[in-house]
Every structure is written in structure tokens, then in C-alpha cells.
Design a protein around this motif. Structure first.
Motif, PDB file in Angstrom:
ATOM      1  N   MET A   1     -31.199   4.860 -49.039  1.00 26.82           N
ATOM      2  CA  MET A   1     -31.115   4.494 -47.643  1.00 26.82           C
ATOM      3  C   MET A   1     -29.998   3.477 -47.421  1.00 26.82           C
ATOM      4  O   MET A   1     -29.280   3.578 -46.446  1.00 26.82           O
ATOM      5  N   GLU A   2     -29.872   2.531 -48.313  1.00 31.87           N
ATOM      6  CA  GLU A   2     -28.835   1.509 -48.167  1.00 31.87           C
ATOM      7  C   GLU A   2     -27.439   2.128 -48.225  1.00 31.87           C
ATOM      8  O   GLU A   2     -26.529   1.673 -47.535  1.00 31.87           O
ATOM      9  N   GLN A   3     -27.283   3.159 -49.063  1.00 30.99           N
ATOM     10  CA  GLN A   3     -25.987   3.832 -49.152  1.00 30.99           C
ATOM     11  C   GLN A   3     -25.639   4.514 -47.846  1.00 30.99           C
ATOM     12  O   GLN A   3     -24.485   4.483 -47.403  1.00 30.99           O
ATOM     13  N   LEU A   4     -26.626   5.128 -47.206  1.00 35.63           N
ATOM     14  CA  LEU A   4     -26.404   5.810 -45.938  1.00 35.63           C
ATOM     15  C   LEU A   4     -26.031   4.813 -44.842  1.00 35.63           C
ATOM     16  O   LEU A   4     -25.114   5.055 -44.059  1.00 35.63           O
ATOM     17  N   ILE A   5     -26.701   3.695 -44.815  1.00 35.91           N
ATOM     18  CA  ILE A   5     -26.388   2.665 -43.820  1.00 35.91           C
ATOM     19  C   ILE A   5     -24.973   2.138 -44.033  1.00 35.91           C
ATOM     20  O   ILE A   5     -24.235   1.923 -43.063  1.00 35.91           O
ATOM     21  N   SER A   6     -24.562   1.967 -45.275  1.00 39.00           N
ATOM     22  CA  SER A   6     -23.192   1.501 -45.525  1.00 39.00           C
ATOM     23  C   SER A   6     -22.175   2.571 -45.115  1.00 39.00           C
ATOM     24  O   SER A   6     -21.104   2.238 -44.615  1.00 39.00           O
ATOM     25  N   LYS A   7     -22.505   3.861 -45.305  1.00 40.49           N
ATOM     26  CA  LYS A   7     -21.621   4.935 -44.836  1.00 40.49           C
ATOM     27  C   LYS A   7     -21.480   4.891 -43.323  1.00 40.49           C
ATOM     28  O   LYS A   7     -20.387   5.066 -42.786  1.00 40.49           O
ATOM     29  N   ILE A   8     -22.592   4.651 -42.633  1.00 39.69           N
ATOM     30  CA  ILE A   8     -22.573   4.571 -41.168  1.00 39.69           C
ATOM     31  C   ILE A   8     -21.684   3.418 -40.724  1.00 39.69           C
ATOM     32  O   ILE A   8     -20.872   3.563 -39.814  1.00 39.69           O
ATOM     33  N   GLU A   9     -21.829   2.278 -41.361  1.00 39.22           N
ATOM     34  CA  GLU A   9     -21.059   1.096 -40.985  1.00 39.22           C
ATOM     35  C   GLU A   9     -19.565   1.261 -41.247  1.00 39.22           C
ATOM     36  O   GLU A   9     -18.743   0.647 -40.580  1.00 39.22           O
ATOM     37  N   LYS A  10     -19.190   2.108 -42.222  1.00 43.07           N
ATOM     38  CA  LYS A  10     -17.780   2.302 -42.558  1.00 43.07           C
ATOM     39  C   LYS A  10     -17.072   3.303 -41.647  1.00 43.07           C
ATOM     40  O   LYS A  10     -15.849   3.386 -41.681  1.00 43.07           O
ATOM     41  N   CYS A  11     -17.814   4.046 -40.858  1.00 43.39           N
ATOM     42  CA  CYS A  11     -17.203   5.052 -39.973  1.00 43.39           C
ATOM     43  C   CYS A  11     -16.266   4.388 -38.972  1.00 43.39           C
ATOM     44  O   CYS A  11     -16.588   3.349 -38.394  1.00 43.39           O
ATOM     45  N   LYS A  12     -15.124   5.021 -38.769  1.00 45.05           N
ATOM     46  CA  LYS A  12     -14.146   4.485 -37.827  1.00 45.05           C
ATOM     47  C   LYS A  12     -13.906   5.416 -36.650  1.00 45.05           C
ATOM     48  O   LYS A  12     -13.243   5.039 -35.692  1.00 45.05           O
ATOM     49  N   THR A  13     -14.427   6.628 -36.723  1.00 46.23           N
ATOM     50  CA  THR A  13     -14.271   7.586 -35.631  1.00 46.23           C
ATOM     51  C   THR A  13     -15.606   8.260 -35.338  1.00 46.23           C
ATOM     52  O   THR A  13     -16.490   8.313 -36.189  1.00 46.23           O
ATOM     53  N   MET A  14     -15.733   8.788 -34.137  1.00 46.98           N
ATOM     54  CA  MET A  14     -16.959   9.468 -33.745  1.00 46.98           C
ATOM     55  C   MET A  14     -17.205  10.738 -34.577  1.00 46.98           C
ATOM     56  O   MET A  14     -18.349  10.989 -34.961  1.00 46.98           O
TER      57      MET A  14
END
Length: 59
Positions: A1-14
Motif C-alpha cells: 500500500m505504501e508503494q502505491l501511495i508513493s506512486k500516486i504522489e510522484k505523478c505529474k500528469t493526469m
């Protein structure tokens, strides 16, 4: 779950964020608390991306 949240936070485009939707749903099926945590992070990032002025969006 923590990995997914970090992926979400790293997104720069929709589109990058949209690509994570299915992964969020699959991970969220593990439990209500997990889903709510992921959903909260996803919505927060989506709102951040929506606040970028249209003239600066390049996606």
C-alpha cells in the motif's frame, strides 16, 4: 500500500494518475481502511493536478 501511495504522489500528469486507477481498486479490495487511505491520496493528488493552470498543462 505504501508503494502505491508513493506512486500516486510522484505523478505529474493526469494521465499518469489515471493509469493507476485499476491498481488502486485492486489494492483497495483488501480492506475498508486500505481503500479509504488510497482514495484520500488519489483525490488529493487529483485536486493538486486540477489546480495547475490550463496554460501550464502539457498533457
Amino acid at each position: 500500500m505504501e508503494q502505491l501511495i508513493s506512486k500516486i504522489e510522484k505523478c505529474k500528469t493526469m494521465p499518469e494518475l489515471d493509469a493507476l486507477r485499476m491498481e488502486c481498486v485492486i489494492t483497495g479490495k483488501r480492506g475498508t481502511e486500505t481503500f479509504q487511505t488510497i482514495q484520500k491520496a488519489f483525490i488529493k493528488k487529483k485536486n493538486q493536478l486540477k489546480s495547475i493552470p490550463l496554460s501550464e498543462r502539457n498533457w
